[in-house]
Design an enzyme around this catalytic site. Structure first.
Site, PDB file in Angstrom:
ATOM      1  N   GLY C 241       0.806  -1.217   0.000  1.00 23.89           N
ATOM      2  CA  GLY C 241       0.000   0.000   0.000  1.00 23.89           C
ATOM      3  C   GLY C 241       0.841   1.269   0.000  1.00 23.89           C
ATOM      4  O   GLY C 241       2.080   1.216  -0.005  1.00 23.89           O
ATOM      5  N   HIS C 242       0.176   2.381   0.044  1.00 23.58           N
ATOM      6  CA  HIS C 242       0.859   3.671  -0.116  1.00 23.58           C
ATOM      7  C   HIS C 242       1.735   4.046   1.069  1.00 23.58           C
ATOM      8  O   HIS C 242       1.445   3.745   2.205  1.00 23.58           O
ATOM      9  CB  HIS C 242      -0.124   4.805  -0.409  1.00 23.58           C
ATOM     10  CG  HIS C 242      -1.283   4.932   0.515  1.00 23.58           C
ATOM     11  ND1 HIS C 242      -2.245   5.877   0.332  1.00 23.58           N
ATOM     12  CD2 HIS C 242      -1.643   4.245   1.605  1.00 23.58           C
ATOM     13  CE1 HIS C 242      -3.147   5.767   1.273  1.00 23.58           C
ATOM     14  NE2 HIS C 242      -2.808   4.785   2.061  1.00 23.58           N
ATOM     15  N   ASN C 243       2.857   4.690   0.722  1.00 23.83           N
ATOM     16  CA  ASN C 243       3.771   5.281   1.701  1.00 23.83           C
ATOM     17  C   ASN C 243       4.511   4.265   2.556  1.00 23.83           C
ATOM     18  O   ASN C 243       5.109   4.640   3.570  1.00 23.83           O
ATOM     19  CB  ASN C 243       3.020   6.290   2.592  1.00 23.83           C
ATOM     20  CG  ASN C 243       2.540   7.482   1.784  1.00 23.83           C
ATOM     21  OD1 ASN C 243       1.359   7.564   1.413  1.00 23.83           O
ATOM     22  ND2 ASN C 243       3.432   8.374   1.430  1.00 23.83           N
TER      23      ASN C 243
END
EC number: 2.3.1.191
Lengths: 346, 346, 346
Positions: C241-243
């Site tokens: 997922g993001h980051n």
């Protein structure tokens, strides 16, 4: 994209306090990494300690959110809903790439297609016969739209998403790359020592404002439709089997699987890597926690955990009890000995 | 596609009872949603209660399956195997789209390819050099067939399925969109603080009558082949690692993972989101229940559940015991006190 | 590709013992299936028993690895690191297909692209404007490279991998088919009974020597980057997922999910189908065992198992205790009765 801070505040419905309201803001960043010329947000008190060291030129913050030690150079952007105001700022500072109206010469458009206005259809995109695409939609490079597909207005279909025949998609729907919408459901009958394929002749219906993540699969109904209700958001690598009815504003996180013929009611949340057996109802607003496996109906508003999933409180109690179990085994052994001794004495 | 009911009954091997055998049937539907002009089936007594309200014009039902309150307008289609007869009816009423013999001008055919008769090769499909495609196969738009690939007769490769080099595929194989067949297995040796890639120079062999779901991955062997036996059916988003030997008529449901070098014997069933560690044998006809994780061999015919997976009965017994565990902790505490009291008394 | 055994030994740094060093070796195989003309390896004592029946013409083996009953026709290839020497042999005997320098006429190259030397760009590959591709890289058929993407030297992007805009990729990176790099992270704010999309305007940065499996998804940061550190190896169907910040030389096995904003430190191993909740740190060299679900930080070097994941030893102890639990319930019932009797007596 750059904006004067005063103007940004106005556009995002915020009131200015301190700092230099004539500063130029060029981008948005998290509070821990923002530097001069950037705007950030502070909405969670866990991050308050980062404020005093932040180099951000501006920070969205809620009316009444108590902070001290605001750096001299920082402007506070005080507003009723800093998360939404920050979203607005990010959209202004980092505008999405625009795609001019264009049908790439390498796109394949089969017969009898109805095209709306202001479309972008990228190279190697394929639109099958009898399909329609609504106004302002983007069908990116290599996206495959089968035959007799309806796609609404203002949709974005990313490269190499695949929409099988007969799928119906509403307005403002985003489908990311590699998502496969409308492949055959997984249905067989076992006869003469072999699996006989059950024809999968239904379709998939996706209502307005749905977003579907990369490489997610939504199977067509065996008969009738698999339905994804308006406003539902589905993460990457999710498997949604045939004939599921997913309600409105449902959240499904990555690697979740929903077998088939389930009802996932409005506002339900299926957290990451969870799984739902077939013919199960997940009630309105229920939460299936991460990695849980649900085999029976879950009531509206319930929160369940574990595999097999149970009410969250029960599951937690059991988890705590399990952690005491090795000690319990020893204790019971000791009690046994004591009783034996007592029996000898009596 | 419409058929007179009498004719439909004949074609599907059913005997007519009641209703209007001259009615026109235009489609098939589930008993709960069918209306006039539709045919349905009743094969599960859980659904018997829906019969009396059903608007279906006809219903397949087994010889001797007791029903009352059949609506006047409904014709019963009595037959030995209503599920199979209904499949036949669905195929007649909802025929698959046909694809005329055609090699799209936008397809890329590299050198030295052998093409069978009556092929459909869609736009932007790519067939690598030295590959062959058997008679009556469909290679849909954008499907990628690497070099030295053999594809048998009557196969259907959906848009953007990817077949890496050297893969061998039998007859009547269906591969859905986004499935990746023959990517490198996941193998490294750790040396000098880094992961050294082990070359993956084997291939994948898929026997006849296999169906492979959307976005499923089957890795090539490191050396030798990863094998999928005849008649096996694999759902969406399944990961099959290198050098696995999957037997005949195996079922693997969505989001299942099989690490590597396993033997999944004939007729085994791996339910949804299950996982198999490497070098494990799953015996003939064994069932790995949903979300189970198997780290050791499973005997033929066994049913296992949980992570780590155990014999189903054992696992269920333990699940029940766990649900009593919080109460047990209290009880033992009470016994402890009683014993202490008894010890004081004695 | 064939090599004289003596020459193969020299190229792989091995000393010859027995057999016929002038024999021709044409390929590599596992010890259990190798036949004449093939080379194998013996590095695991579990396989020693297969040596005497092996038909392989040669076998890599470690200095001092004791074996008896070496077949007369087999040459031992004695070396310090037979696994690495065998890898070298496999690479020599089974060389990867070469792709001549070529930009296929069916590739789409948008404006303002910087292309290195000695590139292969396959048919229907798409390179978006302002992107750059380093020397010796291969962008295979249909691979999609968005706008403003940087791809380093000697990379291999397989068919239908998708690289969204603004992604940065280092040198020697392999991305398999169907992998989606840089799709939007999964972020929404709930307002007025609907999910408001949080703009995902960051990117993905992939450092040198990373391999990314088929159909794996790595989301772009909401703000800032999702990072995959140098030398990390990611299997198929993994969701990142993001980051997230993934360190160097990390291993992630198939069907694993990492929610968002996690730190997965160098040398960590996430085994198959494991999952990590958001904002979690997995310490350097920690191992998350298969199917485990991690909700809190894991210390460097720790090994955790279960869902919720615990220290491996604790988890195993609990697993053993659970297996004794049904028996324990009976025992406590018996003790209860004995105490009742003792109470009656006292």
């Amino acid at each position: 994209m750059s904006i004067i801070l005063k103007e940004l505040a106005d556009l995002c419905g915020a009131r200015i306090e301190g700092g230099d309201s004539s500063a130029t803001i060029h981008s948005a960043a998290e509070i821990t990494s923002a530097h001069q010329g950037q705007v950030t947000q502070l909405t969670n008190s866990r991050y308050t300690r980062h404020l005093k060291h932040s180099m951000a030129s501006a920070c969205f913050i809620a009316e009444g959110f108590g902070v001290e030690n605001v750096p001299e150079s920082m402007t506070l952007l005080i507003c009723p809903d800093p998360e939404l105001s920050f979203i607005k700022a990010v959209e202004l500072l980092h505008p999405a790439r625009t795609y001019e109206q264009k049908i790439a010469p390498q796109a394949v458009l089969e017969a009898n297609i109805i095209l709306g206005n202001n479309l972008y259809i990228g190279p190697y995109a394929i639109i099958g016969e009898d399909s329609s695409i609504g106004d302002d939609s983007q069908i990116h490079a290599g996206a495959y739209v089968g035959k007799n597909v309806k796609i609404g207005k203002n949709c974005r279909i990313y490269p190499y998403a695949v929409i099988y025949d007969d799928v119906v998609i509403g307005n403002n729907v985003i489908i990311h790359s590699g998502a496969i919408i409308g492949a055959d459901g997984f249905g067989y009958k076992f006869r003469n020592n072999a699996h006989v394929k059950v024809p999968q002749v239904g379709n998939v219906v996706i209502e307005d404002n749905v977003e579907i993540g990369a490489n997610t699969c939504i199977d067509r109904g065996a008969l009738g439709s698999t339905l994804i209700g308006a406003g539902s958001k589905i993460d990457n690598l999710v498997q949604i089997g045939h004939n599921n009815k997913v309600g409105k504003n449902v959240i499904m996180c990555g690697l979740t699987g929903v077998s088939g013929s389930c009802n996932i009611e409005d506002y339900a949340i299926l957290a990451g890597s969870s799984g739902i057996a077939d013919h199960v109802t997940i009630g309105r607003g229920a939460v299936v926690m991460a990695r849980s496996g649900v085999a029976g109906d879950v009531q509206a508003g319930a929160q369940v955990f574990g595999s097999p999933a149970k009410d969250k409180k029960t599951a937690y109690k059991e988890q705590i009890a399990i952690s005491k179990l090795p000690e319990l085994l020893k204790k019971v052994k000791m009690l046994e000995e004591k009783i034996q001794m007592l029996e000898g004495n009596s």
